[in-house]
Design a protein around this motif. Structure first.
Motif: not given
Length: 107
Positions: A5-22
């Motif tokens: 479950k953690l990896q799913t969220y990590v992948d989702t957040l890491n797919s965003m290049d812009d920190m503001m998008d995160r």
């Protein structure tokens, strides 16, 4: 299960290049999460060290599972604590105890 479950969220957040998008994603996640009833916003459920009031409430089941609900006065904090509540929910005590805290570094 926790790591997956953690990896799913990590992948989702890491797919965003812009920190503001995160940050926006986390705030939206917090907005979409359930509101914690005031009766659970007790001192014993407050997360120590947070800049804003943040609560993490465990619920124990008869089949040795733990579920968490969370809330915060600040949206970014609410997004993070609700994400963590989801990651650790539906786990046993031994699942949580054996989880390697360093895995959270990916967030």
């Amino acid at each position: 299960m926790i790591s997956e479950k953690l990896q799913t969220y990590v992948d989702t957040l890491n797919s965003m290049d812009d920190m503001m998008d995160r940050y926006t994603w986390l705030m939206d996640f917090g907005k979409k999460s359930a509101i914690l009833p005031d009766k659970h916003k007790l001192k014993e459920f407050e997360v120590p060290g947070c800049q804003s009031q943040t609560w993490l409430v465990p619920h124990f089941t008869y089949d040795d599972k733990i579920y968490f609900v969370a809330d915060s006065a600040a949206l970014i904090s609410k997004g993070m604590v609700c994400l963590l509540a989801d990651v650790f929910s539906n786990s046993t005590r031994s699942d949580i105890a054996s989880f390697e805290q360093k895995e959270l570094n990916g967030l």
